[in-house]
Design a protein around this motif. Structure first.
Motif, PDB file in Angstrom:
ATOM      1  N   GLY A  17      -6.277  44.163 -32.019  1.00 29.98           N
ATOM      2  CA  GLY A  17      -6.728  44.791 -30.783  1.00 29.98           C
ATOM      3  C   GLY A  17      -8.212  45.098 -30.807  1.00 29.98           C
ATOM      4  O   GLY A  17      -8.823  45.149 -31.890  1.00 29.98           O
ATOM      5  N   PRO A  18      -8.774  45.295 -29.617  1.00 30.47           N
ATOM      6  CA  PRO A  18      -8.168  45.163 -28.296  1.00 30.47           C
ATOM      7  C   PRO A  18      -8.135  43.706 -27.832  1.00 30.47           C
ATOM      8  O   PRO A  18      -9.004  42.926 -28.201  1.00 30.47           O
ATOM      9  N   HIS A  19      -7.140  43.375 -27.008  1.00 31.23           N
ATOM     10  CA  HIS A  19      -7.006  42.023 -26.469  1.00 31.23           C
ATOM     11  C   HIS A  19      -5.967  42.039 -25.355  1.00 31.23           C
ATOM     12  O   HIS A  19      -5.007  42.819 -25.413  1.00 31.23           O
ATOM     13  N   PRO A  20      -6.122  41.192 -24.334  1.00 30.53           N
ATOM     14  CA  PRO A  20      -5.113  41.137 -23.258  1.00 30.53           C
ATOM     15  C   PRO A  20      -3.709  40.829 -23.750  1.00 30.53           C
ATOM     16  O   PRO A  20      -2.733  41.305 -23.165  1.00 30.53           O
ATOM     17  N   LEU A  21      -3.574  40.030 -24.814  1.00 34.35           N
ATOM     18  CA  LEU A  21      -2.234  39.752 -25.331  1.00 34.35           C
ATOM     19  C   LEU A  21      -1.593  41.001 -25.927  1.00 34.35           C
ATOM     20  O   LEU A  21      -0.372  41.172 -25.860  1.00 34.35           O
ATOM     21  N   LEU A  22      -2.392  41.883 -26.500  1.00 32.50           N
ATOM     22  CA  LEU A  22      -1.864  43.150 -27.002  1.00 32.50           C
ATOM     23  C   LEU A  22      -1.380  44.009 -25.843  1.00 32.50           C
ATOM     24  O   LEU A  22      -0.297  44.625 -25.907  1.00 32.50           O
ATOM     25  N   ALA A  23      -2.149  44.053 -24.767  1.00 29.00           N
ATOM     26  CA  ALA A  23      -1.720  44.805 -23.582  1.00 29.00           C
ATOM     27  C   ALA A  23      -0.435  44.211 -22.992  1.00 29.00           C
ATOM     28  O   ALA A  23       0.435  44.948 -22.508  1.00 29.00           O
ATOM     29  N   GLU A  24      -0.299  42.902 -23.053  1.00 26.64           N
ATOM     30  CA  GLU A  24       0.931  42.256 -22.562  1.00 26.64           C
ATOM     31  C   GLU A  24       2.147  42.723 -23.362  1.00 26.64           C
ATOM     32  O   GLU A  24       3.206  43.031 -22.795  1.00 26.64           O
ATOM     33  N   ALA A  25       2.004  42.762 -24.683  1.00 28.79           N
ATOM     34  CA  ALA A  25       3.120  43.197 -25.526  1.00 28.79           C
ATOM     35  C   ALA A  25       3.439  44.676 -25.299  1.00 28.79           C
ATOM     36  O   ALA A  25       4.615  45.071 -25.244  1.00 28.79           O
ATOM     37  N   LEU A  26       2.422  45.523 -25.167  1.00 31.93           N
ATOM     38  CA  LEU A  26       2.651  46.947 -24.898  1.00 31.93           C
ATOM     39  C   LEU A  26       3.380  47.145 -23.580  1.00 31.93           C
ATOM     40  O   LEU A  26       4.309  47.964 -23.475  1.00 31.93           O
ATOM     41  N   HIS A  27       2.974  46.407 -22.565  1.00 32.88           N
ATOM     42  CA  HIS A  27       3.622  46.500 -21.257  1.00 32.88           C
ATOM     43  C   HIS A  27       5.094  46.097 -21.344  1.00 32.88           C
ATOM     44  O   HIS A  27       5.976  46.771 -20.786  1.00 32.88           O
ATOM     45  N   ALA A  28       5.355  45.004 -22.071  1.00 32.64           N
ATOM     46  CA  ALA A  28       6.741  44.546 -22.194  1.00 32.64           C
ATOM     47  C   ALA A  28       7.609  45.567 -22.908  1.00 32.64           C
ATOM     48  O   ALA A  28       8.756  45.816 -22.507  1.00 32.64           O
ATOM     49  N   ARG A  29       7.091  46.200 -23.954  1.00 30.67           N
ATOM     50  CA  ARG A  29       7.875  47.210 -24.663  1.00 30.67           C
ATOM     51  C   ARG A  29       8.127  48.441 -23.780  1.00 30.67           C
ATOM     52  O   ARG A  29       9.198  49.063 -23.868  1.00 30.67           O
ATOM     53  N   LEU A  30       7.178  48.796 -22.940  1.00 22.76           N
ATOM     54  CA  LEU A  30       7.409  49.900 -21.999  1.00 22.76           C
ATOM     55  C   LEU A  30       8.551  49.560 -21.043  1.00 22.76           C
ATOM     56  O   LEU A  30       9.422  50.404 -20.765  1.00 22.76           O
ATOM     57  N   GLU A  31       8.545  48.352 -20.526  1.00 23.37           N
ATOM     58  CA  GLU A  31       9.614  47.943 -19.604  1.00 23.37           C
ATOM     59  C   GLU A  31      10.965  47.953 -20.300  1.00 23.37           C
ATOM     60  O   GLU A  31      11.976  48.357 -19.716  1.00 23.37           O
ATOM     61  N   GLU A  32      11.012  47.514 -21.555  1.00 22.38           N
ATOM     62  CA  GLU A  32      12.270  47.531 -22.303  1.00 22.38           C
ATOM     63  C   GLU A  32      12.785  48.955 -22.488  1.00 22.38           C
ATOM     64  O   GLU A  32      13.999  49.184 -22.557  1.00 22.38           O
ATOM     65  N   ALA A  33      11.862  49.926 -22.560  1.00 20.03           N
ATOM     66  CA  ALA A  33      12.260  51.331 -22.727  1.00 20.03           C
ATOM     67  C   ALA A  33      12.639  51.992 -21.411  1.00 20.03           C
ATOM     68  O   ALA A  33      12.989  53.174 -21.397  1.00 20.03           O
ATOM     69  N   GLY A  34      12.581  51.255 -20.309  1.00 19.01           N
ATOM     70  CA  GLY A  34      12.944  51.803 -18.997  1.00 19.01           C
ATOM     71  C   GLY A  34      11.770  52.301 -18.187  1.00 19.01           C
ATOM     72  O   GLY A  34      11.966  52.820 -17.082  1.00 19.01           O
TER      73      GLY A  34
END
Length: 318
Positions: A163-180
């Motif tokens: 980090g930082p990188h857009p791909l890192l932000a993509e993974a963080l966003h996906a994990r947030l969605e998985e958590a509801g």
């Protein structure tokens, strides 16, 4: 009564031109003499016509064998949590799937085997160390370079942290969605933290990238290693302090994004403090595996050190 046939013309004396009684005889004689003279010219030393070129008979260039690609050495921090090693191993398995044939090895900074110096000792040729760290700090700027310097039998390069990188932000966003947390009204970005100012700067940039992916939702960076009590202005916030700051703005149940590559004490401590949805560590998310390869490729393309990112959309060839 039979028609009489005219007698042939008398033979001419030697050296005297023979008269021709028709144009056909004249042309026949001309062709005969021309062919005879041309044959004499060819016989007197003109080079014979070369044979026609046949591509199949041309010598084929010999292609040198491709040089082996440098080994990718993924450098994890290490943790006493047994799930950490399983998680990092799964991430590297995904990296191998994305880049078949690339040699991928693991080394830890501390707490887990194999340690980085032991991994480097077993290699030869060239290697690229890719820190599985999400910001700069003491480990990325000192510990890993020191380990590489202690392996003079290798030609090594050091990649940037993930980090930082857009791909890192993509993974963080996906994990947030998985958590509801599909549409959170605020987010705390929980990271390990470091005393190095570069670490805080990198985490703040990651928070901005995540906020952009979420459509402008406020994302406040916070650190597991920061003091729990609020410090002077400009002091990095702890996770509890960041939660209090968002509550003061009316966000009483913000989501927590876990800016950790693998499970461990800090990740568990931050998740326990969250009043709202808490995302899991990044683990073997596909975007993180692509980012590992992106940092590897960057290091190979760079001349003399790490390169800076232009935080735009990333095109990653795997």
């Amino acid at each position: 009564m039979k028609a009489s046939t005219p007698p042939p013309p008398p033979a001419a004396p030697s050296g005297t031109a023979v008269p021709f009684d028709s144009t056909a005889q004249l042309m026949t004689e001309f062709s005969t003499q021309l062919g005879d003279r041309l044959s004499r010219v060819r016989l007197r030393g003109l080079p014979p016509r070369p044979p026609a070129f046949r591509p199949s008979e041309a010598p084929r260039p010999v292609r040198p064998p491709d040089a082996p690609r440098p080994t990718l050495v993924a450098v994890a921090h290490g943790s006493r949590d047994p799930a950490a090693l399983r998680t990092v191993t799964a991430l590297l398995d995904r990296v191998r799937e994305l880049r078949p044939g690339l040699a991928v090895r693991l080394g830890h900074i501390e707490l887990n085997a194999p340690l980085l110096p032991d991994t480097l000792a077993q290699l030869d040729g060239q290697a690229v160390a890719v820190p599985l760290l999400l910001a700069r700090g003491l480990h990325a700027d000192h510990d890993i370079p020191a380990a590489l310097a202690d392996a003079p039998h290798l030609v090594t390069r050091l990649a940037r942290p993930l980090g930082p990188h857009p791909l890192l932000a993509e993974a963080l966003h996906a994990r947030l969605e998985e958590a509801g947390a599909r549409r959170p009204n605020a987010v705390v970005l929980a990271a390990a933290g470091s005393r190095a100012p570069e670490s805080a700067a990198d985490t703040a940039r990651t928070a901005r990238l995540l906020s952009h992916r979420l459509g402008g939702v406020p994302v406040l960076p916070a650190y597991a290693s920061a003091p729990t009590d609020d410090g002077p202005p400009g002091t990095p916030l702890s996770v509890p302090a960041a939660l209090r700051a968002l509550a003061a703005r009316g966000h009483r149940r913000p989501a927590l994004a876990s800016c950790f590559a693998a499970p461990g004490r800090f990740a568990a401590q931050c998740a326990a403090a969250a009043p709202g949805p808490a995302a899991a560590p990044l683990g073997d998310h596909p975007a993180l595996a692509r980012l590992v390869l992106h940092r590897y490729d960057q290091a190979l393309a760079a001349r003399g050190g790490c390169v800076q990112d232009t935080l735009g959309a990333a095109t990653v060839t795997v």
